[in-house]
Design a protein around this motif. Structure first.
Motif, PDB file in Angstrom:
ATOM      1  N   LYS A   1      10.654 -45.432  -2.995  1.00 55.81           N
ATOM      2  CA  LYS A   1      10.717 -46.763  -3.609  1.00 55.81           C
ATOM      3  C   LYS A   1      10.688 -46.637  -5.136  1.00 55.81           C
ATOM      4  CE  LYS A   1       7.853 -50.877  -4.146  1.00 55.81           C
ATOM      5  NZ  LYS A   1       6.589 -51.509  -3.768  1.00 55.81           N
ATOM      6  N   ILE A   2       9.775 -45.835  -5.636  1.00 55.64           N
ATOM      7  CA  ILE A   2       9.650 -45.655  -7.095  1.00 55.64           C
ATOM      8  C   ILE A   2      10.881 -44.966  -7.654  1.00 55.64           C
ATOM      9  CG2 ILE A   2       8.318 -44.559  -8.942  1.00 55.64           C
ATOM     10  CD1 ILE A   2       5.813 -44.987  -7.140  1.00 55.64           C
TER      11      ILE A   2
ATOM     12  N   GLN B   1       6.664 -44.465  -0.525  1.00 54.18           N
ATOM     13  CA  GLN B   1       6.287 -44.960  -1.843  1.00 54.18           C
ATOM     14  C   GLN B   1       7.047 -44.211  -2.940  1.00 54.18           C
ATOM     15  OE1 GLN B   1       4.244 -47.661  -2.092  1.00 54.18           O
ATOM     16  NE2 GLN B   1       4.710 -47.718  -4.250  1.00 54.18           N
TER      17      GLN B   1
ATOM     18  N   GLN C   1      13.904 -45.044  -6.543  1.00 49.03           N
ATOM     19  CA  GLN C   1      15.014 -46.000  -6.571  1.00 49.03           C
ATOM     20  C   GLN C   1      14.866 -47.009  -7.707  1.00 49.03           C
ATOM     21  OE1 GLN C   1      15.129 -47.550  -2.497  1.00 49.03           O
ATOM     22  NE2 GLN C   1      17.144 -46.596  -2.291  1.00 49.03           N
ATOM     23  N   LEU C   2      13.675 -47.574  -7.846  1.00 53.13           N
ATOM     24  CA  LEU C   2      13.469 -48.580  -8.885  1.00 53.13           C
ATOM     25  C   LEU C   2      13.600 -47.998 -10.286  1.00 53.13           C
ATOM     26  CD1 LEU C   2      10.519 -50.586  -7.279  1.00 53.13           C
ATOM     27  CD2 LEU C   2      12.855 -51.395  -7.676  1.00 53.13           C
ATOM     28  N   LEU C   3      13.191 -46.747 -10.464  1.00 57.29           N
ATOM     29  CA  LEU C   3      13.270 -46.104 -11.781  1.00 57.29           C
ATOM     30  C   LEU C   3      14.553 -45.307 -11.966  1.00 57.29           C
ATOM     31  CD1 LEU C   3       9.565 -44.921 -12.240  1.00 57.29           C
ATOM     32  CD2 LEU C   3      10.622 -47.093 -12.906  1.00 57.29           C
TER      33      LEU C   3
ATOM     34  N   SER D   1       3.748 -49.836 -13.350  1.00 57.72           N
ATOM     35  CA  SER D   1       4.312 -51.170 -13.172  1.00 57.72           C
ATOM     36  C   SER D   1       4.806 -51.353 -11.741  1.00 57.72           C
ATOM     37  CB  SER D   1       5.448 -51.385 -14.173  1.00 57.72           C
ATOM     38  OG  SER D   1       6.061 -52.622 -13.946  1.00 57.72           O
ATOM     39  N   VAL D   2       5.509 -50.356 -11.223  1.00 62.36           N
ATOM     40  CA  VAL D   2       6.003 -50.416  -9.843  1.00 62.36           C
ATOM     41  C   VAL D   2       4.830 -50.477  -8.868  1.00 62.36           C
ATOM     42  CG1 VAL D   2       7.245 -49.149  -8.038  1.00 62.36           C
ATOM     43  CG2 VAL D   2       8.198 -49.257 -10.342  1.00 62.36           C
ATOM     44  N   LEU D   3       3.741 -49.776  -9.183  1.00 57.32           N
ATOM     45  CA  LEU D   3       2.563 -49.778  -8.317  1.00 57.32           C
ATOM     46  C   LEU D   3       1.751 -51.062  -8.441  1.00 57.32           C
ATOM     47  CD1 LEU D   3       1.375 -46.078  -8.759  1.00 57.32           C
ATOM     48  CD2 LEU D   3       2.454 -47.095  -6.740  1.00 57.32           C
TER      49      LEU D   3
ATOM     50  N   VAL E   1       5.707 -38.828 -10.661  1.00 56.64           N
ATOM     51  CA  VAL E   1       5.586 -39.861  -9.632  1.00 56.64           C
ATOM     52  C   VAL E   1       4.692 -39.337  -8.512  1.00 56.64           C
ATOM     53  CG1 VAL E   1       6.824 -41.108  -7.801  1.00 56.64           C
ATOM     54  CG2 VAL E   1       7.777 -41.022 -10.127  1.00 56.64           C
TER      55      VAL E   1
ATOM     56  N   ASN F   1       6.147 -47.172 -16.454  1.00 57.87           N
ATOM     57  CA  ASN F   1       7.073 -47.648 -15.423  1.00 57.87           C
ATOM     58  C   ASN F   1       6.526 -47.404 -14.017  1.00 57.87           C
ATOM     59  OD1 ASN F   1       9.072 -48.706 -17.128  1.00 57.87           O
ATOM     60  ND2 ASN F   1       9.977 -46.683 -17.412  1.00 57.87           N
ATOM     61  N   ILE F   2       5.937 -46.248 -13.788  1.00 67.40           N
ATOM     62  CA  ILE F   2       5.366 -45.939 -12.471  1.00 67.40           C
ATOM     63  C   ILE F   2       4.241 -46.921 -12.150  1.00 67.40           C
ATOM     64  CG2 ILE F   2       4.076 -44.232 -11.113  1.00 67.40           C
ATOM     65  CD1 ILE F   2       5.608 -42.058 -12.788  1.00 67.40           C
TER      66      ILE F   2
END
Length: 158
Positions: free
Chosen positions: A151-152, A148, A154-156, A37-39, A125, A34-35
């Motif tokens: 952002k991660i 950064q 929040q998205l996760l 993917s966000v990156l 993260v 998941n991390i």
């Protein structure tokens, strides 16, 4: 004990040199996937997790960071030493190693009164961002890293 977990784009090596309970391979793999993917990572990635005792993390911290104290995590980006060798198609880019101290992580989670999984997630993260070159030595660099991370998180939903 060494565990290897792999998906199409991620290979995790996990070494446990501590006597403490560590997160499952499934947890680590899912979180790292998941991390990354966000990156926006598109390449195949190898990353190693080394779980160590409080004494071992203190020795590592003293040796490599000149800080004679325990800590929860220390990450080391790949030095590129092995890039000269043909590693074939089975492995990917070596992202680096993340040393974690389950005893210290448990202690901090208890002090902060948060679930240990949440702390592991936040630490991973942070560590993976270090492996990607983010730092927090200077104010500007620290702000970029914190943005950064936020952002991660929040998205996760961490």
């Amino acid at each position: 004990m060494v565990n290897v977990a792999a998906l199409s784009k991620i290979q995790i090596l996990s070494y446990n040199f501590s006597k403490d309970r560590i997160p499952s391979q499934k947890f680590l793999l899912s979180l790292v996937e998941n991390i990354l993917s966000v990156l926006g990572e598109k390449k195949k990635i190898d990353v190693a997790f080394i779980f160590v005792s409080s004494k071992q993390i203190q020795q590592i911290n003293k040796r490599w960071r000149n800080k004679n104290k325990t800590t929860t995590v220390i990450s080391f980006p790949s030095s590129g030493i092995f890039k000269q060798f043909d590693r074939g198609t089975k492995t990917g880019r070596d992202l680096g190693e993340i040393f974690l101290c389950p005893a210290e992580i448990k202690k901090v989670a208890n002090q902060q009164k948060i679930p240990i999984e949440n702390l592991y997630s936040r630490l991973l993260v942070h560590s993976i961002l270090h492996l990607y070159g983010f730092t927090h030595g200077k104010k500007n660099d620290s702000q970029k890293m914190q943005l950064q991370e936020h952002k991660i998180f929040q998205l996760l939903k961490i």
